[in-house]
Design an enzyme around this catalytic site. Structure first.
Site, mmCIF file in Angstrom:
data_model
loop_
_atom_site.group_PDB
_atom_site.id
_atom_site.type_symbol
_atom_site.label_atom_id
_atom_site.label_comp_id
_atom_site.label_asym_id
_atom_site.label_seq_id
_atom_site.Cartn_x
_atom_site.Cartn_y
_atom_site.Cartn_z
ATOM 1 N N SER A 1 -95.398 -11.279 14.312
ATOM 2 C CA SER A 1 -95.776 -9.953 13.819
ATOM 3 C C SER A 1 -97.273 -9.761 13.944
ATOM 4 O O SER A 1 -98.051 -10.730 13.865
ATOM 5 C CB SER A 1 -95.357 -9.782 12.357
ATOM 6 O OG SER A 1 -95.911 -8.601 11.807
ATOM 7 N N TYR B 1 -94.781 -11.172 3.437
ATOM 8 C CA TYR B 1 -94.431 -11.019 4.858
ATOM 9 C C TYR B 1 -95.530 -11.595 5.735
ATOM 10 O O TYR B 1 -95.266 -12.383 6.648
ATOM 11 C CB TYR B 1 -94.214 -9.540 5.167
ATOM 12 C CG TYR B 1 -93.779 -9.271 6.597
ATOM 13 C CD1 TYR B 1 -92.471 -9.517 6.998
ATOM 14 C CD2 TYR B 1 -94.677 -8.771 7.525
ATOM 15 C CE1 TYR B 1 -92.068 -9.271 8.298
ATOM 16 C CE2 TYR B 1 -94.293 -8.528 8.841
ATOM 17 C CZ TYR B 1 -92.985 -8.771 9.225
ATOM 18 O OH TYR B 1 -92.594 -8.529 10.513
#
Length: 647
Positions: free
Chosen positions: A563, A576
């Site tokens: 990510s 996250y």
């Protein structure tokens, strides 16, 4: 033998349409033909391009499959131009093919079957040729002529084995002429030829002849000496399949020295009964029950006896020795029996029998491996039936080699579509039901990859698998529910993946979840869940993949879907971002360690993928909008605007 003829469907058909229906009806019965075997024809009167009435032979195209055949896979030939060849005494294969091509009415039609003249020379309007298991169980014996006469009397005659082509067509025509009342002709070590005045009559004759053979064999089997009790039977299904999952990548690596192969596994009850019977294992080395199978199964299987010590190192050593022994034997077979001017094909086995474990078959893709499996399962039945009523025999090694390297038979391989960029590769995609995973899986399938789809959302996963399989026309994906955060689920998922395709070449570690909140308001559960999926889940799937890559010895690829947040974290996105950073760092370590095994590791770092994504739930959208201080309905536009390309 079940009669599958449907009068209500067939009643409205004639000509080519009737031939297509009859051919497909035969193809539905696997005891008659499997995967491209057999052929069919019809003689009709039609008009040519000048409006003149001519007699036409509609002939099944070479290599087409009877179960799924379409009108476009039949070839129309001028029958009156084929029949004068009956007057010839000899004709080479090359001359026969060239002559037949000049008789074809439509230039774009497929190449007609190599048995076109056999169909043309028989006077009946409708002719069918099948490789019925029960017929071959009678012919693959030491005294096939006696058995055929015992079953059928004067109604059927046996034509000695000869390779298909002009000479066989002549022998069949001569047999038919000598015996005007014949109901059928049996080709020794090859199959059955039937005919009739109508498609239904020819089909019914096929069913009748085969059914008589089945009844005869059943009577003989009832009086046969009981077979020896199978040996090396594994006690539990779980244990057997665990052994198969350990063996498959090792086997695939050894079999892929020339070119990479996929491996199919079968441990059905009939397979285990065969591979565990010491007598059957010996008889399997005699050869295939019909030479038509040789391109898919080779002449003989490899019998692989596993060591008592079930470690990867010990198994790899035994497999390497056994496969190399098979290769050397094949080279000797080729050198001894080859014809001048031919080049040796891949010398590795296509069929591997493993006592206590089951059957493995290989192919360039899942379909090819399944074809080899299906054909050899029929071979097992024929071997057992023939052995019960007599001694199982087949054609000589020289005849087998001649057939295996026969240009007209190998022509069928040239009809296959060209291989795609990632054919012969096996991929496993985690989080496949999500937006990114779905797109990756679809692209891999389009490039020819066999793909294992995994996700926790089983309904979406199976729907995706069905969709991709329908689009490709083949079963190129399998759906395996998997929770990457749970080690037992990951181990079981990879075991099932290996049993489906034989190994692994590409891992796409894509599964992920997101939780959003300021650090001061984070819950323990939010933190644990993100790390369980994004970090621990990544570790678990990579660990299983590396173990397979190591046992397989073919290198591999790991694609990590990390990510943007691993490099540039966002406000209120602590769990996250931190878990994705852990994933990225572990991937760097994996690249260092994997290099020693020929494994490449690459990361991609996507950002704000909205379309079809389960990650951007209403809750996450609201939380991210609050973090950025913007209205929730503008979150997607906000993310687009901050990207360099504004897309």
């Amino acid at each position: 033998m079940q009669d599958r003829w449907c009068h209500s469907i067939a009643a409205g058909l004639d000509g080519l349409d009737a031939l297509v229906y009859a051919t497909r009806t035969i193809g539905e019965e696997s005891e008659l033909v499997v995967w491209g075997g057999g052929n069919s024809s019809a003689k009709v009167v039609t008009e040519d391009h000048l409006g003149r009435e001519i007699r036409v032979l509609w002939m099944k195209g070479s290599g087409s499959d009877m179960r799924t055949i379409t009108p476009g896979q039949f070839t129309p030939l001028r029958l009156d131009e084929l029949l004068p060849l009956l007057e010839r005494d000899e004709m080479t294969d090359e001359d026969m093919v060239a002559y037949q091509s000049r008789c074809v009415l439509k230039p774009a039609a497929p190449k007609p079957s190599i048995e076109t003249l056999l169909h043309a020379f028989l006077p009946a309007p409708h002719v069918y040729h099948t490789h019925a298991d029960s017929i071959c169980a009678l012919t693959d014996t030491s005294d096939s002529a006696k058995l055929i006469h015992e079953v059928y009397g004067e109604d059927v005659v046996l034509v000695r084995y000869i390779r298909p082509g002009f000479r066989l067509a002549k022998l069949v025509a001569e047999a038919c002429e000598r015996h005007p009342g014949l109901g059928a002709i049996v080709l020794d070590k090859h199959g059955l030829v039937t005919w009739g005045d109508t498609p239904k009559a020819a089909y019914s004759q096929t069913i009748r002849i085969v059914s008589e053979a089945e009844r005869f064999i059943r009577r003989r089997l009832r009086g046969a000496v009981p077979r020896a009790r199978p040996t090396n039977v594994t006690a539990s299904v779980t244990d057997r399949r665990s052994r198969a999952a350990l063996l498959a990548p090792i086997l695939r690596g050894s079999l892929s020295k020339n070119t990479r192969m996929l491996v199919a596994y079968d441990d059905s009850r009939p397979v285990l009964a065969f591979v565990n019977d010491h007598r059957a294992r010996m008889v399997s080395q005699v050869g295939p029950f019909t030479p038509d199978h040789i391109l898919h199964t080779k002449a003989r299987p490899l019998i692989l006896k596993l060591p008592q010590t079930q470690t990867p190192q010990r198994i790899a050593h035994v497999v390497s020795e056994e496969v190399e022994g098979y290769r050397q034997n094949y080279i000797r077979y080729f050198k001894r029996y080859k014809s001048p001017g031919v080049t040796m094909l891949d010398p590795y086995p296509r069929v591997i029998l493993v006592p206590g474990v089951g059957l493995f078959t290989t192919g360039k893709d899942r379909r090819a491996a399944r074809i080899a499996r299906d054909r050899y399962c029929h071979t097992m039945r024929v071997i057992l039936r023939a052995s019960a009523i007599d001694t199982y025999t087949t054609i000589s090694p020289k005849e087998l080699c001649d057939f295996e390297y026969w240009p007209l038979e190998n022509f069928k391989l040239s009809l296959l579509p060209p291989e795609q960029q990632l054919s012969r590769r096996i991929a496993l995609v985690t989080g496949a039901a999500g937006a990114i995973g779905r797109a990756i899986a679809a692209r891999l399938v389009r490039e020819g990859t066999s793909v294992v789809l995994t996700d926790v959302d089983e309904p979406k996963l199976r729907a995706l698998s069905n969709e991709l399989n329908n689009e490709s026309g083949e079963a190129n994906t399998v759906a395996i529910p998997m929770d990457v955060s749970q080690a037992p689920s990951v181990v079981d998922g990879f075991r099932k993946a290996v049993l489906a395709y034989g190994g692994l070449d590409i891992l796409v570690s894509n599964a992920g979840i997101a939780r959003s909140a300021p650090v001061g308001l984070l819950t323990d559960e939010d933190w644990r869940e993100c790390f369980a999926v994004n970090a621990t889940g990544h570790f678990l799937v990579c660990r299983e993949a590396i173990r397979i890559f190591k046992n397989q010895g073919l290198g591999g690829n790991v694609v990590v879907v990390a990510s943007k947040n691993a490099l540039a974290p966002g406000k209120h996105f602590g769990p996250y971002s931190a878990s994705k950073a852990a994933q990225a760092q572990l991937s760097r370590v994996l690249a260092i360690e994997g290099a020693e095994l020929g494994v490449r590791v690459n990361m991609v770092n996507p950002d704000a993928v909205f379309e079809g994504s389960g990650l951007w739930s209403p809750e996450i959208r609201q939380a991210r909008a609050e973090a950025y201080g913007i209205p929730v309905e503008t979150i997607q536009d906000y993310c687009v605007a901050r990207s360099l390309l504004k897309v």
